[in-house]
Design a protein around this motif. Structure first.
Motif, PDB file in Angstrom:
ATOM      1  N   VAL A  28       0.844  -1.204   0.000  1.00  0.00           N
ATOM      2  CA  VAL A  28       0.000   0.000   0.000  1.00  0.00           C
ATOM      3  C   VAL A  28       0.874   1.247   0.000  1.00  0.00           C
ATOM      4  O   VAL A  28       0.640   2.203  -0.761  1.00  0.00           O
ATOM      5  CB  VAL A  28      -0.945  -0.007   1.220  1.00  0.00           C
ATOM      6  N   ALA A  29       1.898   1.243   0.859  1.00  0.00           N
ATOM      7  CA  ALA A  29       2.785   2.410   0.952  1.00  0.00           C
ATOM      8  C   ALA A  29       3.488   2.684  -0.376  1.00  0.00           C
ATOM      9  O   ALA A  29       3.613   3.839  -0.804  1.00  0.00           O
ATOM     10  CB  ALA A  29       3.802   2.189   2.069  1.00  0.00           C
TER      11      ALA A  29
ATOM     12  N   ALA B  87       0.250   5.370  -7.948  1.00  0.00           N
ATOM     13  CA  ALA B  87      -0.106   4.410  -8.998  1.00  0.00           C
ATOM     14  C   ALA B  87      -1.611   4.369  -9.223  1.00  0.00           C
ATOM     15  O   ALA B  87      -2.406   4.405  -8.282  1.00  0.00           O
ATOM     16  CB  ALA B  87       0.397   3.019  -8.620  1.00  0.00           C
ATOM     17  N   ARG B  88      -1.973   4.268 -10.480  1.00  0.00           N
ATOM     18  CA  ARG B  88      -3.368   4.022 -10.875  1.00  0.00           C
ATOM     19  C   ARG B  88      -3.545   2.597 -11.374  1.00  0.00           C
ATOM     20  O   ARG B  88      -4.665   2.124 -11.568  1.00  0.00           O
ATOM     21  CB  ARG B  88      -3.774   5.003 -11.986  1.00  0.00           C
TER      22      ARG B  88
ATOM     23  N   LEU C 294      -2.237  -8.023  -4.406  1.00  0.00           N
ATOM     24  CA  LEU C 294      -3.634  -7.919  -4.834  1.00  0.00           C
ATOM     25  C   LEU C 294      -4.472  -7.218  -3.774  1.00  0.00           C
ATOM     26  O   LEU C 294      -5.296  -6.346  -4.085  1.00  0.00           O
ATOM     27  CB  LEU C 294      -4.185  -9.324  -5.110  1.00  0.00           C
ATOM     28  N   ALA C 295      -4.275  -7.579  -2.493  1.00  0.00           N
ATOM     29  CA  ALA C 295      -5.048  -6.966  -1.409  1.00  0.00           C
ATOM     30  C   ALA C 295      -4.768  -5.471  -1.322  1.00  0.00           C
ATOM     31  O   ALA C 295      -5.689  -4.663  -1.102  1.00  0.00           O
ATOM     32  CB  ALA C 295      -4.719  -7.653  -0.086  1.00  0.00           C
TER      33      ALA C 295
ATOM     34  N   LEU D  28      -6.816   0.144  -2.290  1.00  0.00           N
ATOM     35  CA  LEU D  28      -6.679   1.515  -2.811  1.00  0.00           C
ATOM     36  C   LEU D  28      -7.537   1.761  -4.050  1.00  0.00           C
ATOM     37  O   LEU D  28      -7.516   2.862  -4.604  1.00  0.00           O
ATOM     38  CB  LEU D  28      -5.211   1.790  -3.136  1.00  0.00           C
ATOM     39  N   GLY D  29      -8.265   0.743  -4.492  1.00  0.00           N
ATOM     40  CA  GLY D  29      -9.081   0.903  -5.696  1.00  0.00           C
ATOM     41  C   GLY D  29      -8.259   0.994  -6.958  1.00  0.00           C
ATOM     42  O   GLY D  29      -8.661   1.653  -7.934  1.00  0.00           O
ATOM     43  N   ILE D  30      -7.092   0.340  -6.979  1.00  0.00           N
ATOM     44  CA  ILE D  30      -6.176   0.391  -8.122  1.00  0.00           C
ATOM     45  C   ILE D  30      -6.381  -0.844  -8.991  1.00  0.00           C
ATOM     46  O   ILE D  30      -6.508  -1.961  -8.485  1.00  0.00           O
ATOM     47  CB  ILE D  30      -4.720   0.460  -7.623  1.00  0.00           C
TER      48      ILE D  30
END
Length: 667
Positions: free
Chosen positions: A188-189, A196-197, A214-215, A220-222
């Motif tokens: 996540v960090a 990142a998108r 994946l988690a 983050l909705g990426i």
């Protein structure tokens, strides 16, 4: 001496190398890089070969070493290396085992066939891209639109890989040189740091940290773009797990029935987390949590107990947990379970799936002991039960015992328990409800069921049920106990004989066909405290009477089935005990249906007419039943006449019983 060639460089390759040093052979372990060699064990019977080989070099190497077996434990995406290994083995007539890892792809990922397809896809979207695909094909990603500003690459911190990436133009904050595995938080960090998108990655399994990537992206909705693995199975290649390969190696060296537990380096701890307060965790449990590289448990527990930088996997299903443990590279893993590991805990099922690791079990403080400490009660002689995710006949337990602890589960479950107690005549029972024990918002409430009905309770609560007048019932209940109306009823003496023949067990599933008032069904249900009885009856008035008798006598584990047998029987769970008390003219069809549905079941049948008795005997003479018994029961009951007593005869009853044979191999 027998020799084996192992192509390694992966977590699975390292596990196999560690296994091989214990075997009585010579082993050649091939890795592509010095980094891969550093992670291998040192042993006199093992030689490590470093450096990449093309097809010709590989064939020459195998010809010189002349192994009895070749094991390919290269990376799932090293398809060229795997093809070269397989081709060389085929040419030399060598046996090659391919060791793979389980796919961890889930719904919601964008799957593409190869690197070129991934590039085509990301060129159609905007925003920054984080690559976690390794360094070998990094040059191709310079074809991504605006790659110098949009593409960020995460690679291993190997000098040659870093130098090659810098030469390609990846440098500064666009090049992340780090050694995994990475936790979800770390992923996540990193995704946030590069804004990142889109994440482009490979299905590297648990060993490659794919679930955490994946988690993190989902959190983050990426969007996640996953490059598919080469289809090894579709090419006719058998893919083994490391454990299956262990057994094949054992067979090669003549080791029979060798237990692989001793060589498993993974240390698995199943930790009872107690009622919730981290201060109530045992010291041993705290140590194992701090040592664990991977923490597994429910989302609530892993969030509560995770250590800084620790990887986590949120799951409660035993199959998912066992799969993750088997695939993950972590060598110290903690599975945290609510309460105590021995009190309606997931530990029981999980242990059966983790036998090869010999997991350590660290008990916790149960909610029962916590509640008792709060209210100053002992739990000596108490019955422990749970309605959380299971059917529980708690009414029978409350009727028979002074103390019952009952775990609730699900929205409104406490209110349903209170309502059922009131409905079945147990409003005299004192109920103590413990909510959020040891945690913020803890509340303990006491009263009779009707007093508490208007209150709201947490979905996960513990109920302490105290019955001042427990009752133990023996077979042959008095006829006067039952509501009768005009519905026929099997008399007490005959019921006692029926139950003796059926030998109903605590967890039996029973059918009562032609149930009438439900007298036999209710007595069967009393014996099958943790089972269920299906009372099949075609008369609506009789069905309504059975429901009334359930509440009148406080027996809840009887399901009334309205309809005719044998048609209704097809809808019911398979029984192990069957009583046929009424047939509606369908006697032989009922017997045949029961025989087909319930192999191994015990069956009892009563007849009051000679015709039905004769029909049953005729059927039994050719049906091939086992343990057949026949009796006629004649009962006379005394009645007072003046100052004397006369015996009045009841209708004689024929009682037949048998056991249905188990199905043969043909089924």
């Amino acid at each position: 001496m027998t020799s084996v060639v192992l192509f390694a460089g992966t977590t699975e390759g390292r596990q196999l190398a560690e296994y091989c040093v214990r075997l009585p052979g010579t082993f050649h372990v091939c890795v592509a890089t010095e980094y891969g060699a550093e992670r291998l064990p040192e042993s006199d019977n093992m030689t490590v070969h470093t450096g990449r080989m093309d097809a010709a070099q590989m064939k020459d190497f195998l010809r010189r070493t002349a192994p009895a077996l070749v094991v390919d434990a290269t990376h799932p995406y090293a398809d060229q290396a795997s093809d070269n290994i397989a081709t060389a083995c085929d040419a030399l007539g060598l046996t090659c085992l391919r060791v793979g890892r389980q796919s961890m792809v889930e719904d919601g990922c964008t799957m593409v066939g190869n690197t070129d397809a991934a590039i085509t896809y990301v060129n159609q979207i905007d925003g920054n891209i984080l690559l976690t695909v390794g360094s070998k094909e990094l040059e191709k990603y310079r074809r991504v639109r605006d790659w110098q500003s949009r593409v960020f690459a995460r690679i291993l911190p190997m000098p040659e890989a870093v130098a090659a990436a810098v030469q390609l133009g990846f440098s500064g904050r666009h090049l992340l040189c780090m050694q995994g595995p990475f936790s979800e938080e770390m992923n996540v960090a990193m995704l946030r740091s590069v804004e990142a998108r889109c994440l482009v990655t490979k299905d590297t399994g648990a060993a490659g940290g794919f679930p955490e990537k994946l988690a993190a992206a989902r959190r983050l909705g990426i969007e996640t773009v996953v490059i598919r693995r080469p289809a090894e199975e579709e090419q006719g290649r058998e893919v083994l797990t490391p454990e299956q390969c262990f057994r094949r190696l054992d067979a090669l060296f003549g080791r029979k029935n060798v237990d692989c537990k001793s060589v498993q380096r993974k240390k698995i701890s199943l930790i009872g987390a107690g009622p919730g307060d981290p201060l109530l965790l045992s010291i041993r449990g705290q140590q194992r949590l701090q040592e664990a590289e991977l923490l597994i448990g429910s989302a609530r527990l892993v969030e509560q107990f995770r250590q800084p930088g620790q990887r986590v996997f949120a799951a409660i299903e035993a199959e998912k947990i066992a799969d993750r443990i088997g695939q993950d590279a972590a060598e110290q893993i903690a599975v945290v379970l609510s309460g105590d590991t021995g009190f309606f805990s997931g530990a029981k099922t999980l242990l059966t799936k983790l036998e090869q690791f010999e997991p350590e079990i660290i008990p916790g403080i149960s909610s029962v002991s916590t509640l008792c400490s709060r209210i100053g009660e002992s739990w000596d002689g108490a019955v422990l039960a749970s309605s959380h995710g299971r059917n529980c006949n708690f009414i029978s337990k409350v009727r028979r015992n002074k103390k019952v602890f009952l775990l609730s589960g699900g929205e409104g479950s406490v209110k349903r328990i209170l309502s059922t107690l009131t409905e079945y005549g147990f409003d005299h029972v004192r109920v103590t409800v413990g909510e959020r024990l040891s945690m913020e918002g803890e509340r303990i409430t006491s009263g009779h069921p009707s007093d508490l009905m208007d209150k709201s309770f947490d979905s996960l609560s513990l109920l302490f049920l105290q019955n001042p007048r427990p009752e133990q019932r023996t077979p042959g209940w008095k006829d006067e106990k039952f509501l009768r109306d005009e519905v026929p009823m099997t008399k007490a003496e005959v019921r006692a004989a029926i139950l003796a023949r059926l030998q109903v067990q605590r967890d039996s599933v029973c059918w009562d066909i032609g149930a009438g008032t439900g007298s036999v069904a209710l007595e069967m249900a009393e014996l099958a405290e943790d089972g269920v009885v299906y009372a099949v009856e075609c008369l609506p008035v009789a069905c309504e009477l059975i429901e009334r008798n359930k509440r009148h006598l406080g027996v809840s584990n009887v399901e009334v089935v309205t309809g005719r047998a044998p048609e209704k029987l097809a809808e019911l769970p398979v029984p192990d005990r069957v009583f046929v008390g009424g047939s509606g003219g369908e006697l032989v069809d009922i017997f045949n249906s029961v025989t087909q549905r319930a192999p191994g079941a015990r069956v009892a049948f009563t007849a009051v007419t000679a015709e039905n008795f004769a029909a049953a005997v005729g059927w039994l003479s050719t049906a091939g039943m086992e343990e057949v018994e026949m009796a006629q029961i004649s009962v006379s009951r005394g009645r007072p006449v003046g100052g004397l007593h006369l015996m009045t005869a009841q209708n004689p009853v024929f009682l037949l019983s048998w056991r249905i044979p188990e199905r043969g191999p043909e089924g």
